[in-house]
Design an enzyme around this catalytic site. Sequence first.
Site, mmCIF file in Angstrom:
data_model
loop_
_atom_site.group_PDB
_atom_site.id
_atom_site.type_symbol
_atom_site.label_atom_id
_atom_site.label_comp_id
_atom_site.label_asym_id
_atom_site.label_seq_id
_atom_site.Cartn_x
_atom_site.Cartn_y
_atom_site.Cartn_z
ATOM 1 N N LYS A 22 27.515 38.486 38.060
ATOM 2 C CA LYS A 22 28.725 39.314 38.203
ATOM 3 C C LYS A 22 29.678 39.079 37.035
ATOM 4 C CE LYS A 22 32.920 39.207 41.036
ATOM 5 N NZ LYS A 22 33.731 38.314 40.198
ATOM 6 N N ASN A 23 29.860 37.819 36.661
ATOM 7 C CA ASN A 23 30.846 37.515 35.622
ATOM 8 C C ASN A 23 30.367 37.873 34.215
ATOM 9 O OD1 ASN A 23 32.514 36.724 37.629
ATOM 10 N ND2 ASN A 23 32.481 34.522 37.158
ATOM 11 N N ARG A 92 40.303 42.492 39.816
ATOM 12 C CA ARG A 92 41.158 41.720 38.933
ATOM 13 C C ARG A 92 40.653 41.737 37.481
ATOM 14 N NH1 ARG A 92 45.235 38.114 37.196
ATOM 15 N NH2 ARG A 92 44.152 37.422 35.355
ATOM 16 N N ARG A 121 46.942 33.988 38.729
ATOM 17 C CA ARG A 121 46.120 34.587 37.673
ATOM 18 C C ARG A 121 46.938 35.403 36.667
ATOM 19 N NH1 ARG A 121 40.424 36.249 40.316
ATOM 20 N NH2 ARG A 121 39.620 35.497 38.359
ATOM 21 N N PRO A 122 47.835 34.727 35.946
ATOM 22 C CA PRO A 122 48.617 35.450 34.925
ATOM 23 C C PRO A 122 47.730 35.896 33.756
ATOM 24 C CG PRO A 122 49.034 33.082 34.807
ATOM 25 C CD PRO A 122 48.129 33.304 35.986
ATOM 26 N N ILE A 123 48.256 36.766 32.904
ATOM 27 C CA ILE A 123 47.493 37.227 31.732
ATOM 28 C C ILE A 123 48.268 36.960 30.444
ATOM 29 C CG2 ILE A 123 46.031 38.950 32.880
ATOM 30 C CD1 ILE A 123 48.138 41.052 31.907
ATOM 31 N N ASP A 124 49.157 35.940 30.497
ATOM 32 C CA ASP A 124 49.989 35.666 29.315
ATOM 33 C C ASP A 124 49.159 35.287 28.088
ATOM 34 O OD1 ASP A 124 49.436 33.489 31.023
ATOM 35 O OD2 ASP A 124 50.971 32.251 30.099
ATOM 36 N N ASP A 306 33.990 28.325 40.948
ATOM 37 C CA ASP A 306 33.333 29.312 41.818
ATOM 38 C C ASP A 306 32.307 28.679 42.755
ATOM 39 O OD1 ASP A 306 34.856 31.296 40.721
ATOM 40 O OD2 ASP A 306 33.278 32.162 39.480
ATOM 41 N N ILE A 328 41.433 24.521 38.786
ATOM 42 C CA ILE A 328 41.524 25.795 38.059
ATOM 43 C C ILE A 328 42.449 26.801 38.749
ATOM 44 C CG2 ILE A 328 40.208 27.700 36.996
ATOM 45 C CD1 ILE A 328 39.312 25.035 35.893
ATOM 46 N N ARG A 399 31.774 41.685 47.213
ATOM 47 C CA ARG A 399 32.243 41.806 45.820
ATOM 48 C C ARG A 399 31.375 40.959 44.891
ATOM 49 N NH1 ARG A 399 37.883 39.985 44.908
ATOM 50 N NH2 ARG A 399 37.053 40.249 42.827
#
Length: 420
Positions: A22-23, A92, A121-124, A306, A328, A399
Amino acid sequence: MEKLIINGGRRLCGEVRLQGAKNSVLPILAATVAVNGISVIHNCPYLSDVDAAVQILRHIGCRVDIEGETIVVDSTSVSVWEIPETLMREMRSSIIFLGALLSRFGRGVVAAPGGCEIGLRPIDYHLDAFRKMGVVIGENGGIIDCTCPNGISGKRLSLNFPSVGATENIILASIGAEGETVISNAAREPEIKDLADFLNRCGADIRGAGGSTVTIRGASSLHSAEHSIIPDRIIASTYMASAACTGGKITVLGAEKKHLSSVIPVFEEAGCRFRYDENRIEITAPERLRRIRYVKTTPYPGFPTDSQSLITVMASIGSGTSIISESIFENRFRFVPELIRMGADIRVENGCLAIAEGVEKLHGANVAATDLRGGTALVVAGLCADGETQIEKTAYIYRGFYDIEKYFSILGADIRKVNG
Ligand code: UD1
């Protein structure tokens, strides 16, 4: 309402073929946007997240054909650089499309993905890197509007943390950049190398992927290519955990031992034995699992976050005290209260440390999945518990693991999906 119903306590045995990761498939499908041609992607798992990625591709003008586990994406005439919020919210990892859009158009408008079940889960890191590369970012009402008035320039970038998504997004944007980009402290997950392998097949010049320093020479125009997704190492560890917890013996076909180098020793500590052949791993469980002294999740090649929920289920029935530390994501022990309903004796401290006193047996209960990996771990718990377990909110599970009931049935489980 859809539910999984499991009558636990059966020893799982047999062979099972691993699905594609999936990843890997999600960033690679996003990457097809940057290709001016046709991408043929084999070994794609049937997942609701893959459906969400396909919807995004179609929305931006790609032609997508699905034939079994092969997805063919024709991106020759992509014309749209805006992904509506409704599609972004489906999953996401849709943020990875931003790097691909920037690479193709020098333009991209997406909705901020926001937090999710497992954490903020920021995206900075993603946006900081883009800014350094000359992208001008407007953020308004959750919409991220990117333009590149002077094009995108290759830069030397150092990540504060080896973020998987940020590494992938920077690689994708760098393809369309002028000059060379060097990412230090890049994430080293096998899925990053898979993305780079796909892009290199399309004509990109990416070196070092899978290591801490990745160098991308930009401005290449990407052409048609064919690629096969690597096997899913997290699903491999799910099968391994199901054998471990049910006292079973399972051969996972297609598994890559090197992708599991931090996971296998933990199973060995719990008393499991392994045999390896080319691309197959056979696991044999002991009669009773032993405790796992201490496991901490860390970026690859460390123990994967995971797979943490699976180890926690093993620890819940291993003899003695096990300690599991999650470093994490903030909310990765949200499934533990559900496991406690099944008889586990686990204390979670500060949301990031689980102390499990192994019980002899779990018992069936009515529980609900709280997130993808936690939900899958509840299935494994149900497989080894005495009596019936009913799991609600199964959408989380699908998912990441399609037809989970079919694959575990093949291995001898009594598991079925019901509606209502
Ligand atoms: C990916 C995987 C997910 C896996 C995770 C860690 C996909 C589709 N998902 O998620 O299954 O659990 O890697 O192996 O590949 N962070 C920031 N700022 C950022 C980016 C990340 O603070 O800009 C933090 C996150 O909050 C988290 C940590 O860094 O605490 C790791 O996140 P990251 O590696 O980016 O995970 P994802 O790419 O979201």
